[in-house]
Scaffold this active site. Structure first.
Site, PDB file in Angstrom:
ATOM      1  N   ASP A 195       0.864  -1.307   0.077  1.00  0.00           N
ATOM      2  CA  ASP A 195       0.036  -0.124  -0.150  1.00  0.00           C
ATOM      3  C   ASP A 195       0.774   1.033  -0.013  1.00  0.00           C
ATOM      4  OD1 ASP A 195      -2.350   1.439  -0.164  1.00  0.00           O
ATOM      5  OD2 ASP A 195      -2.511   1.425   2.113  1.00  0.00           O
ATOM      6  N   ASN A 245     -11.267  -2.476  -5.179  1.00  0.00           N
ATOM      7  CA  ASN A 245     -10.305  -1.621  -6.190  1.00  0.00           C
ATOM      8  C   ASN A 245     -11.016  -1.058  -7.261  1.00  0.00           C
ATOM      9  OD1 ASN A 245      -7.238  -2.804  -4.978  1.00  0.00           O
ATOM     10  ND2 ASN A 245      -8.437  -0.872  -4.218  1.00  0.00           N
TER      11      ASN A 245
END
Ligand code: IPE
Ligand code: IPE
Ligand code: MG
Length: 225
Positions: free
Chosen positions: A12, A60
């Site tokens: 991330d 996502n």
């Protein structure tokens, strides 16, 4: 024997890295690929047999179309250009997730790269793509139901996308966020979790090594004393 068989990673912080380097979020995604290569190399050196990389979650899809398209193109290009190198380095690729929802060019490349690397043994890199733990568990329970077999731990394990992959010994999330974001909720039950402040493109060999040595010093109880 190496006590670390499987490292899982939530990569991330790419978007923030791109923005803070006076570029776009996509710049960060591209830069993040360098870290991927470094970590794969380290796993081979350390004889870690499985590395799982969270690449795209079922959530996502909420991102702008342009960013999603870029992520898929980045992966396609990587698979196209680097497959020979992966074979040469004895790296095996496996993809986990709801793959049928992906664009067909990517799906074909996934199939091809899994086939071409299937005999490799240095490290198995699992790419979690359109992966969501809840989706995976629902899927597993549906399969169990269809096969008319007992719901137990062994059968759930066998019907997850991760079947035949040992549970991660440690999981690292970069990007200074302390959550699981629908990643391996079942498989992480007894995993040691490391939250790392650095953004994924800034995560280096020495940061990885530091976490590995911290892991080695932990006494794992698995409920015992
Ligand atoms: C992780 O980086 C990569 C993917 C989810 C594809 P992010 O894109 O989430 O980066 P941040 O968290 O927004 O900085
Ligand atoms: C998790 O990161 C997914 C991947 C790294 C592929 P996100 O950036 O999507 O997670 P949230 O939305 O901040 O929880
Ligand atoms: Mg993020």
């Amino acid at each position: 024997m190496n006590p670390i068989k499987h490292v899982a990673v939530i990569m991330d912080g790419n978007g923030r890295w791109g923005i803070s380097h006076k570029g776009s979020r996509n710049l960060g995604h591209r830069e993040g690929l360098n870290t991927v290569e470094v970590i794969i190399e380290e796993c081979i050196k350390e004889k870690i047999k499985y590395l799982t990389l969270y690449t795209f979650s079922t959530e996502n899809w909420k991102r702008p179309k342009k960013e999603i398209k870029y992520l898929f193109i980045l992966l396609e290009n990587f698979l196209l250009k680097r497959i020979d190198e992966l074979i040469e380095k004895n790296i095996k690729l496996r993809f986990i997730g709801e793959l049928n929802k992906l664009p067909s060019t990517l799906k074909n490349l996934i199939k091809l790269s899994e086939e071409k690397t299937s005999q490799n043994t240095a490290v198995q890199v699992n790419i979690a793509l359109n992966y969501g733990s809840k989706n995976e568990l629902i899927n597993a329970l549906k399969m169990i139901n269809k096969k008319n077999i007992t719901i137990n731990e062994k059968n759930i394990d066998k019907n997850l996308f991760t079947n035949s992959i040992p549970n991660p010994d440690l999981m690292i999330r970069t990007g200074n966020t302390q959550r699981l974001s629908n990643f391996m909720l079942w498989q992480l039950a007894y995993t040691e979790i490391f939250f790392e402040k650095k953004l994924w493109p800034d995560f280096k060999k020495k940061d990885f090594r530091k976490i590995l040595s911290k892991f080695i010093s932990i006494k794992r109880n698995f409920g015992s004393i």
